[in-house]
Design a protein around this motif. Structure first.
Motif, PDB file in Angstrom:
ATOM      1  N   UNK A   1      56.749   9.305  42.803  1.00 20.33           N
ATOM      2  CA  UNK A   1      55.524   8.679  42.583  1.00 20.33           C
ATOM      3  C   UNK A   1      55.096   8.922  41.248  1.00 20.33           C
ATOM      4  N   UNK A   2      55.003  10.367  40.905  1.00 17.21           N
ATOM      5  CA  UNK A   2      54.722  10.642  39.661  1.00 17.21           C
ATOM      6  C   UNK A   2      55.492  10.085  38.464  1.00 17.21           C
TER       7      UNK A   2
ATOM      8  N   UNK B   1      42.491   5.942  41.632  1.00 19.55           N
ATOM      9  CA  UNK B   1      42.324   6.947  42.414  1.00 19.55           C
ATOM     10  C   UNK B   1      40.960   6.785  43.199  1.00 19.55           C
ATOM     11  N   UNK B   2      40.823   6.917  44.280  1.00 19.91           N
ATOM     12  CA  UNK B   2      39.449   6.742  44.871  1.00 19.91           C
ATOM     13  C   UNK B   2      39.423   7.841  46.068  1.00 19.91           C
TER      14      UNK B   2
ATOM     15  N   UNK C   1      46.967   2.562  52.539  1.00 22.11           N
ATOM     16  CA  UNK C   1      46.633   2.389  51.285  1.00 22.11           C
ATOM     17  C   UNK C   1      46.338   3.671  50.452  1.00 22.11           C
ATOM     18  N   UNK C   2      46.031   4.660  51.219  1.00 18.24           N
ATOM     19  CA  UNK C   2      46.240   6.065  50.581  1.00 18.24           C
ATOM     20  C   UNK C   2      47.613   6.604  49.964  1.00 18.24           C
ATOM     21  N   UNK C   3      48.354   6.276  50.814  1.00 16.38           N
ATOM     22  CA  UNK C   3      49.855   6.799  50.535  1.00 16.38           C
ATOM     23  C   UNK C   3      50.604   5.725  49.696  1.00 16.38           C
ATOM     24  N   UNK C   4      49.936   4.463  49.770  1.00 16.71           N
ATOM     25  CA  UNK C   4      50.469   3.623  48.488  1.00 16.71           C
ATOM     26  C   UNK C   4      49.861   3.714  47.319  1.00 16.71           C
ATOM     27  N   UNK C   5      48.851   4.430  46.990  1.00 18.64           N
ATOM     28  CA  UNK C   5      47.964   4.620  45.652  1.00 18.64           C
ATOM     29  C   UNK C   5      47.895   5.823  45.268  1.00 18.64           C
ATOM     30  N   UNK C   6      47.855   6.643  46.114  1.00 12.76           N
ATOM     31  CA  UNK C   6      47.225   7.967  45.526  1.00 12.76           C
ATOM     32  C   UNK C   6      48.446   8.892  45.153  1.00 12.76           C
ATOM     33  N   UNK C   7      48.518   9.781  44.146  1.00 11.04           N
ATOM     34  CA  UNK C   7      49.304  10.521  43.559  1.00 11.04           C
ATOM     35  C   UNK C   7      48.776  11.864  43.001  1.00 11.04           C
ATOM     36  N   UNK C   8      49.699  12.883  42.608  1.00 13.31           N
ATOM     37  CA  UNK C   8      49.368  14.001  42.674  1.00 13.31           C
ATOM     38  C   UNK C   8      49.337  14.619  41.162  1.00 13.31           C
TER      39      UNK C   8
ATOM     40  N   UNK D   1      56.064   3.608  50.739  1.00 12.85           N
ATOM     41  CA  UNK D   1      55.944   2.628  49.703  1.00 12.85           C
ATOM     42  C   UNK D   1      54.903   3.131  48.782  1.00 12.85           C
ATOM     43  N   UNK D   2      55.148   2.942  47.532  1.00 12.06           N
ATOM     44  CA  UNK D   2      54.236   3.527  46.431  1.00 12.06           C
ATOM     45  C   UNK D   2      54.009   2.273  45.499  1.00 12.06           C
ATOM     46  N   UNK D   3      52.733   2.285  44.896  1.00 14.39           N
ATOM     47  CA  UNK D   3      52.368   1.137  44.127  1.00 14.39           C
ATOM     48  C   UNK D   3      51.718   1.784  42.725  1.00 14.39           C
TER      49      UNK D   3
END
Lengths: 310, 310
Positions: A260-261, A302-303, B297-304, A219-221
Motif C-alpha cells: 500500500x505504501x 485519510x479520514x 472503505x478504510x482497508x481500501x484507502x487508509x495507509x501507514x 484491495x487498496x486504492x
C-alpha cells in the motif's frame, strides 16, 4: 537495503501536447523507472541498450544518481530506440507518430554479475522474451519480480507474455490492458483472473483515476493527485512503477500492507513526472518536495471515522 | 440531532440493464436521498409531488423509516413523474427512453411548517426555480444547503440555476456537468470556478471513479468501492447525496474534516444502492452491513506512511 534490477528501454522521445512540443529528449521506461527508484537510495542497475547516437550526458544523469549503468549496452554503429507521440486535448489518449526500434530490435539483455542476486527485479515494458531472459539470468529467485507490459505484446506475443506473467509476483497493467488480457470488463474480476495466471499481486493503473492494488480479497486504492493541469503524461506509469519497486527494494518488506505504501510512493512520484516534459521534473526533485506531496496524499485520502461494531 | 429537508422527485422508474429489466418501480431523487438519510435517524422530511396512481405502500416505505411525508403532495387526478432508461454494457452511460413530467410540470413545493427551521436542506435535482422556492420558505438561513443538479438545467434554465447556486453552501455535480458549467476541463480549476459562483464546498461525483470534495486549497477524494459487478447505477448519485446530507444533519458539524466523513458515508451507501434494481437494496440495509462496508472503505484507502520532515 536491497538491490534492484531494472530492465526496460532507454530511449529518445519526441512529445507533442496541447502545451507545446519537444525535439528528441531523454525517455524510455527504464529511464523513468531508474530516476524514480533513485529517490530511495537503493542499489539499482539498469539493463538496456542504446546506440552510438545516445549522449553520454544522458547516461551520466542516471550514473550521477547512483544508478549502475554498466548493464546498458552501447551499440556504437546503431541508433537508439525512438518514440514520438502526440497527446489529444484530454491528455488521456495519444497517437503514436513514430516508433523506430533501431538497436532494440536485436537487444539481448545482460544482467551485471553483481546484480544477479538482486532482491527485486523490475521488468519494464519490453518484448516478453527479453523480460524472460533477464529472469533466467538471476542466480536465485528474487524476493520480488514486478512486470509491466502493454497491449502491443498481447496482440503480437501473447504466449510469450503469458509465460513470463506466470513467473512474476506483481503485474502492473493499465485498466484497458487488464480488460484485454482477461476479457473481463470488471476490474475486480480481471484482477482475480490475472492472479490465476500467476502473479500474487496485481496493480491496475487507471491514469488520472488512480491505481488499484489487489491480492486475493485485499484491495487498496490510491488516487492520482488532482492537478490543475497535466503537462505531459509521458513516463507517469513507469515513474509509478519505479517508485513502487524502489520503495519495496529499500524496505525489503513485501507484505500487502507495505505494498500500500509503495503504491502511494509510486503515485506521489508520478504526480511530479506529469508536471513537465519528459524526465525534466524528476531531475530536479528533492526530498522536501516529496515529503510535502506525501502529506498532500494523506490529506487527500485519510479520514477519521472511528468504527465501533454495534 | 438536526433536521433535514429534502426536495426532489418521487417517481416511477423503469430500468433496463444488461442484467435485466423492471416494470415501473419506486424511484426518484428524493426517494433515494430520503432512504439514505434515514440510516442516520435524523428528523427528515421529503417535499415532493406524486399523482393519484402512486401506491400508498411506496409512501409508507419512507414513513416507516421516520421520513416525514406530509410535504409530499398527492395530486389525485394527476399521474406520477415517470422516467425510463436503458444502460449500455459499460454501465457508465445510458439512454433515456421516456420522461413523462406529469404532476411535476406544475409542482409548487410546500415545506412543512415544522421543518422551516431545519439545519440542513438538501435540494435534489429539480427545476432551479423549485429549488429556490424551497429555500425562500425557510424561516432562517439553514446551517447548510446542499444542491444537486444536472446538465439539463444548464441547457434550459442556466440563469435560474446560477441564481440558486449562488445561495447554497455545497454543490454536488458530476464531472461532465462540472466541465459544462465552467467550461474548464481540469476538475481542480472547475471546482475553483464553482466556488467563485457561491458554494464554499464543491463535490464532484465521478461515478465508478469516486468523488472529490473541494474547499479552497483543501481536497479530499473518496473512491467508489471496486465491485465485481454494478447491477443498476440508478439512484447512486442521489444515495451518495442522501448519505452526505444525512450524516452532516446528524453530526451538526459542517467542517471540512467532517465533510470528509460525510463523503465516505455517501460513497458507502451508494456502493449498496448499485447492487440491486432501484431502491431494492436500500430497503433491506442494516447497520451491521454498513459497519462492515465502512471498514472495507478504510482497508481500501487508509495507509501507514509516517511522515518525518527531513
Amino acid at each position: 537495503m536491497g538491490k534492484l534490477v531494472i530492465v526496460g528501454t532507454v530511449a529518445f522521445d519526441a512529445i507533442e501536447t496541447p502545451f507545446g512540443k519537444t525535439d528528441k529528449i531523454l525517455g524510455g521506461a527504464a529511464t523513468f523507472i531508474g530516476l524514480a527508484a533513485s529517490q530511495f537510495n537503493v542499489e539499482s542497475a539498469v539493463v538496456s541498450v542504446v546506440g552510438g547516437d545516445f549522449p553520454q550526458d544522458y547516461l551520466n544523469l542516471l550514473a550521477d544518481r547512483n544508478v549502475d549503468i554498466s548493464g546498458i549496452e552501447i551499440v556504437k554503429e546503431g541508433k537508439t530506440f525512438f518514440w514520438s507521440g502526440k497527446y489529444h486535448n484530454d491528455m488521456n489518449t495519444r497517437d503514436t507518430l513514430v516508433t523506430e526500434l533501431n538497436v532494440l530490435a536485436d537487444f539481448s539483455p545482460v544482467v551485471p554479475e553483481n546484480y544477479k542476486d538482486a532482491n527485486v527485479v523490475m521488468l519494464g515494458n519490453l518484448h516478453p522474451l527479453v523480460q524472460m531472459s533477464v529472469l533466467e539470468q538471476m542466480h536465485k529467485k528474487p524476493k520480488l519480480v514486478i512486470l509491466d507490459t502493454m497491449n502491443f505484446w498481447m496482440d503480437c506475443a501473447l504466449d510469450e507474455l503469458k509465460a513470463v506473467i506466470k513467473k512474476v509476483d506483481v503485474l502492473t497493467i493499465n485498466d484497458e490492458e487488464a480488460r484485454q488480457l482477461t476479457g473481463e470488463y470488471s476490474l475486480v474480476v480481471a484482477a482475480r483472473k490475472i492472479q490465476e495466471m500467476g502473479p500474487k499481486y496485481v496493480v491496475i493503473k487507471k491514469g488520472e483515476h488512480g491505481a488499484l492494488l489487489f491480492q486475493k480479497e485485499n484491495v487498496f486504492f490510491a488516487p492520482a493527485l488532482p492537478l490543475e493541469e497535466v503537462f505531459d503524461p509521458t513516463g507517469a506509469g513507469d515513474t509509478f512503477a519505479g517508485g513502487f519497486a524502489g520503495f519495496l527494494a529499500k524496505t525489503e518488506d513485501y507484505s500487502f500492507e507495505n505494498m500500500k505504501n509503495a503504491v502511494i510512493y509510486g503515485s506521489t512520484l508520478a504526480s511530479f513526472c506529469v508536471e513537465k516534459f519528459g524526465t525534466e521534473r524528476m531531475l530536479t526533485l528533492d526530498d522536501q518536495e516529496i515529503y510535502q506531496r506525501l502529506n498532500q496524499f494523506k490529506q487527500l485520502t485519510q479520514f477519521e471515522i472511528v468504527l465501533e461494531n454495534n
